[in-house]
Motif scaffolding. Structure first.
Motif, PDB file in Angstrom:
ATOM      1  N   THR A   1       0.799  -1.230   0.000  1.00 47.17           N
ATOM      2  CA  THR A   1       0.000   0.000   0.000  1.00 47.17           C
ATOM      3  C   THR A   1       0.837   1.288   0.000  1.00 47.17           C
ATOM      4  OG1 THR A   1      -0.095  -0.049   2.406  1.00 47.17           O
ATOM      5  CG2 THR A   1      -1.910  -1.103   1.266  1.00 47.17           C
TER       6      THR A   1
ATOM      7  N   LEU B   1      10.742   8.018   7.885  1.00 47.51           N
ATOM      8  CA  LEU B   1      11.136   7.800   6.476  1.00 47.51           C
ATOM      9  C   LEU B   1      11.240   6.299   6.187  1.00 47.51           C
ATOM     10  CD1 LEU B   1      12.012   9.576   3.950  1.00 47.51           C
ATOM     11  CD2 LEU B   1      14.339   8.865   4.522  1.00 47.51           C
ATOM     12  N   GLY B   2      10.104   5.616   6.286  1.00 44.93           N
ATOM     13  CA  GLY B   2      10.073   4.194   5.929  1.00 44.93           C
ATOM     14  C   GLY B   2       9.574   4.049   4.502  1.00 44.93           C
ATOM     15  N   ARG B   3       8.798   2.994   4.280  1.00 40.77           N
ATOM     16  CA  ARG B   3       8.297   2.740   2.923  1.00 40.77           C
ATOM     17  C   ARG B   3       7.443   3.904   2.408  1.00 40.77           C
ATOM     18  NH1 ARG B   3       8.063  -2.701   5.236  1.00 40.77           N
ATOM     19  NH2 ARG B   3       6.548  -1.745   6.614  1.00 40.77           N
ATOM     20  N   ILE B   4       6.471   4.325   3.229  1.00 44.73           N
ATOM     21  CA  ILE B   4       5.544   5.362   2.752  1.00 44.73           C
ATOM     22  C   ILE B   4       6.234   6.727   2.738  1.00 44.73           C
ATOM     23  CG2 ILE B   4       3.355   6.546   3.203  1.00 44.73           C
ATOM     24  CD1 ILE B   4       2.394   3.871   4.498  1.00 44.73           C
TER      25      ILE B   4
ATOM     26  N   TYR C   1      15.922   6.421  13.239  1.00 42.63           N
ATOM     27  CA  TYR C   1      16.517   5.176  12.729  1.00 42.63           C
ATOM     28  C   TYR C   1      17.101   5.343  11.327  1.00 42.63           C
ATOM     29  CZ  TYR C   1      13.770   3.776  16.731  1.00 42.63           C
ATOM     30  OH  TYR C   1      13.250   3.715  17.996  1.00 42.63           O
TER      31      TYR C   1
ATOM     32  N   PRO D   1       4.857   4.304  12.845  1.00 38.74           N
ATOM     33  CA  PRO D   1       3.838   3.452  13.478  1.00 38.74           C
ATOM     34  C   PRO D   1       3.394   4.075  14.799  1.00 38.74           C
ATOM     35  CG  PRO D   1       6.030   2.514  13.788  1.00 38.74           C
ATOM     36  CD  PRO D   1       6.198   3.728  12.915  1.00 38.74           C
TER      37      PRO D   1
ATOM     38  N   GLU E   1       6.319   5.219  22.055  1.00 36.19           N
ATOM     39  CA  GLU E   1       7.218   6.343  21.744  1.00 36.19           C
ATOM     40  C   GLU E   1       6.540   7.410  20.877  1.00 36.19           C
ATOM     41  OE1 GLU E   1      10.942   5.987  19.239  1.00 36.19           O
ATOM     42  OE2 GLU E   1      11.272   4.432  20.739  1.00 36.19           O
TER      43      GLU E   1
ATOM     44  N   CYS F   1      -1.613  10.356   7.828  1.00 37.05           N
ATOM     45  CA  CYS F   1      -2.193   9.169   7.183  1.00 37.05           C
ATOM     46  C   CYS F   1      -1.612   7.916   7.827  1.00 37.05           C
ATOM     47  CB  CYS F   1      -1.858   9.144   5.693  1.00 37.05           C
ATOM     48  SG  CYS F   1      -2.806  10.300   4.722  1.00 37.05           S
ATOM     49  N   ALA F   2      -1.076   8.046   9.072  1.00 38.45           N
ATOM     50  CA  ALA F   2      -0.440   6.869   9.699  1.00 38.45           C
ATOM     51  C   ALA F   2      -1.413   6.203  10.673  1.00 38.45           C
ATOM     52  CB  ALA F   2       0.852   7.275  10.378  1.00 38.45           C
TER      53      ALA F   2
ATOM     54  N   HIS G   1     -10.200   6.891   6.883  1.00 38.14           N
ATOM     55  CA  HIS G   1      -9.173   5.832   6.887  1.00 38.14           C
ATOM     56  C   HIS G   1      -9.163   5.075   5.550  1.00 38.14           C
ATOM     57  CE1 HIS G   1      -6.704   3.148   9.808  1.00 38.14           C
ATOM     58  NE2 HIS G   1      -6.217   3.068   8.584  1.00 38.14           N
TER      59      HIS G   1
HETATM   60  P1  NAD Z   1       7.711   1.559   7.836  1.00 38.58           P
HETATM   61  O1  NAD Z   1       7.909   0.603   8.959  1.00 38.58           O
HETATM   62  O2  NAD Z   1       8.274   1.236   6.503  1.00 38.58           O
HETATM   63  O3  NAD Z   1       8.235   2.998   8.266  1.00 38.58           O
HETATM   64  C1  NAD Z   1       8.053   3.551   9.533  1.00 38.58           C
HETATM   65  C2  NAD Z   1       9.219   4.501   9.783  1.00 38.58           C
HETATM   66  O4  NAD Z   1       8.986   5.146  11.047  1.00 38.58           O
HETATM   67  C3  NAD Z   1      10.581   3.789   9.896  1.00 38.58           C
HETATM   68  O5  NAD Z   1      11.518   4.381   9.025  1.00 38.58           O
HETATM   69  C4  NAD Z   1      10.978   3.994  11.357  1.00 38.58           C
HETATM   70  O6  NAD Z   1      12.374   4.138  11.514  1.00 38.58           O
HETATM   71  C5  NAD Z   1      10.242   5.275  11.687  1.00 38.58           C
HETATM   72  N1  NAD Z   1      10.026   5.457  13.107  1.00 38.58           N
HETATM   73  C6  NAD Z   1       9.732   4.528  14.054  1.00 38.58           C
HETATM   74  N2  NAD Z   1       9.620   5.108  15.255  1.00 38.58           N
HETATM   75  C7  NAD Z   1       9.853   6.433  15.074  1.00 38.58           C
HETATM   76  C8  NAD Z   1       9.867   7.550  15.941  1.00 38.58           C
HETATM   77  N3  NAD Z   1       9.659   7.410  17.257  1.00 38.58           N
HETATM   78  N4  NAD Z   1      10.103   8.767  15.414  1.00 38.58           N
HETATM   79  C9  NAD Z   1      10.335   8.922  14.084  1.00 38.58           C
HETATM   80  N5  NAD Z   1      10.371   7.891  13.212  1.00 38.58           N
HETATM   81  C10 NAD Z   1      10.113   6.660  13.708  1.00 38.58           C
HETATM   82  O7  NAD Z   1       6.133   1.758   7.753  1.00 38.58           O
HETATM   83  P2  NAD Z   1       5.295   2.263   6.483  1.00 38.58           P
HETATM   84  O8  NAD Z   1       4.910   1.094   5.647  1.00 38.58           O
HETATM   85  O9  NAD Z   1       5.962   3.422   5.875  1.00 38.58           O
HETATM   86  O10 NAD Z   1       3.965   2.745   7.226  1.00 38.58           O
HETATM   87  C11 NAD Z   1       3.977   3.831   8.146  1.00 38.58           C
HETATM   88  C12 NAD Z   1       2.692   3.816   8.943  1.00 38.58           C
HETATM   89  O11 NAD Z   1       1.611   4.145   8.075  1.00 38.58           O
HETATM   90  C13 NAD Z   1       2.324   2.423   9.472  1.00 38.58           C
HETATM   91  O12 NAD Z   1       2.862   2.219  10.731  1.00 38.58           O
HETATM   92  C14 NAD Z   1       0.828   2.420   9.504  1.00 38.58           C
HETATM   93  O13 NAD Z   1       0.395   2.708  10.818  1.00 38.58           O
HETATM   94  C15 NAD Z   1       0.426   3.562   8.596  1.00 38.58           C
HETATM   95  N6  NAD Z   1      -0.425   3.150   7.486  1.00 38.58           N
HETATM   96  C16 NAD Z   1      -1.660   3.711   7.394  1.00 38.58           C
HETATM   97  C17 NAD Z   1      -2.494   3.362   6.350  1.00 38.58           C
HETATM   98  C18 NAD Z   1      -3.850   3.990   6.197  1.00 38.58           C
HETATM   99  O14 NAD Z   1      -4.743   3.358   5.651  1.00 38.58           O
HETATM  100  N7  NAD Z   1      -4.049   5.218   6.620  1.00 38.58           N
HETATM  101  C19 NAD Z   1      -2.076   2.406   5.420  1.00 38.58           C
HETATM  102  C20 NAD Z   1      -0.803   1.878   5.534  1.00 38.58           C
HETATM  103  C21 NAD Z   1       0.019   2.247   6.580  1.00 38.58           C
END
Ligand code: NAD
Length: 302
Positions: free
Chosen positions: A95, A146-149, A170, A201, A205, A227-228, A276
Motif C-alpha cells: 500500500t 522515512l520508511g516505505r511510505i 533510525y 507506526p 514512543e 495518514c499513519a 481511513h
Molecule cells: P515503515 O515501517 O516502513 O516505516 C516507519 C518509519 O517510522 C521507519 O523508518 C521507522 O524508523 C520510523 N520510526 C519509528 N519510530 C519512530 C519515531 N519514534 N520517530 C520517528 N520515526 C520513527 O512503515 P510504512 O509502511 O511506511 O507505514 C507507516 C505507517 O503508516 C504504518 O505504521 C501504519 O500505521 C500507517 N499506514 C496507514 C495506512 C492507512 O490506511 N491510513 C495504510 C498503511 C500504513
C-alpha cells in the motif's frame, strides 16, 4: 487444507489459493461464529473488520497462519498467536504508493482549499477571493518517519519542487542524503517545515508525538497531515491549535477513535478529513491479496 477468508479481499488472491486449498469466503462472519468455526481451518485471511482475538486463536485447533491483507496487524492478538506458534503475515509493501498518493492528495486539498471551495460552489456561491492558496514549489516538507511510505512521499514531493526535511531516529544523515533529503531533529523539522506529514507506526514512543508543545513550535501557517495512525497527534491539542490559528490547517485520514463521530475537529473549516481510506485503491488491495495468498500458499506447499 482449508482457508477462511473473513473479510473482503481481491478476487485474484482468492483464485491463487483455490489452486492449493479449500477456500471458504464468509465476509460477514461474526466473532462468535468465528470462535465456533475456526477449529476446521488451517489459515485465516482478514483485512481490518475481523478481529483475530485471543479467544479465536485459543479455539483454533490446526491454524498455522493468520494473514492480514494490508499493513497494520492491530486486529490480531500477536501475543496469543506467538504462544501457539501461529505465523502472522501481512503485506506492508502493497500500500506504500497508494498511501503516499493519498497524502499528496490531502496536502493539495489543504493548501488549495479544495474541499471548502467545492462545498461553496455547490451551495451556489462564487467566492474566488476567499480561496487564495499557496504553491508547494519551493516550500519545505517535513516527513516524520522515512520508511516505505515516507520515502514514496519524498519522491512525489520533490517532483513538486519541495525541499525535504526528515525526522527519523533510525535513519542516518548519510542514508537521507543518498535520496536527497535532510535528516534533522524533530524540533528543527517542526520549526522549519511549511507542511508536515506523519509516517511512523503508533508505539508508546510515538503516542501523542505531536502535542501542544510541538504545535507551538510550528510556523504560523504550517499544515500537518496524518495518514499513519490516530493517536500520534494529540487531537485535543490539534483542535486548540486549529481553532486558535496556531497552525494553518490539518489533513487527517486516521483518528484516535474511528469513526470520530462527535469530535469537535469536524466542526472546523481548516481541516480536511477522510475515513481511513489512504490504502484503499484497487491496485493496493489487489497486491495485498496476492501477497498474502502467496504467503499462505508457501505454508501449505512447504
Ligand atoms: P515503515 O515501517 O516502513 O516505516 C516507519 C518509519 O517510522 C521507519 O523508518 C521507522 O524508523 C520510523 N520510526 C519509528 N519510530 C519512530 C519515531 N519514534 N520517530 C520517528 N520515526 C520513527 O512503515 P510504512 O509502511 O511506511 O507505514 C507507516 C505507517 O503508516 C504504518 O505504521 C501504519 O500505521 C500507517 N499506514 C496507514 C495506512 C492507512 O490506511 N491510513 C495504510 C498503511 C500504513
Amino acid at each position: 487444507m482449508k482457508v477462511i477468508i473473513a473479510d473482503q479481499i481481491n478476487e485474484k488472491g482468492i483464485k491463487e489459493l483455490e489452486d492449493v486449498a479449500d477456500v471458504v469466503v464468509n465476509t460477514s462472519i461474526t466473532q462468535e461464529e468465528l470462535i465456533e468455526e475456526i477449529k476446521d481451518f488451517d489459515a485465516i485471511i482478514v483485512r481490518s473488520r475481523t478481529k483475530v482475538t485471543r479467544a479465536v486463536i485459543e479455539a483454533a485447533e490446526k491454524l498455522k497462519i493468520i494473514a492480514r491483507a494490508g499493513v497494520g496487524v492491530d486486529n490480531v492478538d500477536m501475543a496469543a498467536a506467538t504462544e501457539k506458534g501461529i505465523m502472522v503475515v501481512n503485506a506492508p509493501e502493497s500500500t506504500s504508493i497508494t498511501v503516499a498518493e493519498h497524502t499528496m492528495g490531502l496536502i493539495m486539498t489543504l493548501i488549495r482549499k479544495i474541499s471548502i471551495a467545492d462545498k461553496s460552489v455547490k451551495e451556489g456561491k462564487w467566492e474566488k477571493s476567499k480561496f487564495m492558496g499557496i504553491e508547494l514549489n519551493g516550500k519545505t516538507l517535513g516527513i516524520i518517519g522515512l520508511g516505505r511510505i515516507g520515502t514514496q512521499v519524498s519522491i512525489r514531493a520533490k517532483a513538486f519542487g519541495m525541499e525535504i526535511l526528515v525526522y527519523d531516529p533510525y535513519v542516518t544523515e548519510e542514508a537521507g542524503a543518498e535520496i536527497g533529503v535532510r535528516v534533522v531533529d524533530l524540533e528543527y523539522l517542526l520549526k522549519n517545515s511549511d507542511v508536515m506529514t506523519i509516517h511512523v507506526p503508533l508505539t508508546p514512543e510515538t503516542k501523542h508525538l505531536i502535542s501542544k508543545k510541538e504545535f507551538e513550535m510550528m510556523k504560523e501557517n504550517a499544515f500537518i497531515v496524518n495518514c499513519a495512525r490516530g493517536g500520534i497527534i494529540n487531537e485535543d491539542d490539534l483542535y486548540e491549535a486549529l481553532k486558535n490559528n496556531i497552525i494553518g490547517g490539518a489533513g487527517l485520514d486516521v483518528f484516535e477513535t474511528e469513526p470520530p463521530k462527535d469530535s469537535p475537529l469536524l466542526t472546523l473549516d481548516n481541516i480536511v478529513v477522510t475515513p481511513h481510506i489512504a490504502a484503499s485503491t484497487k491496485e493496493a488491495q489487489r497486491d495485498a491479496a496476492i501477497i498474502v495468498a502467496n504467503e499462505v500458499k508457501k505454508v501449505f506447499t512447504g
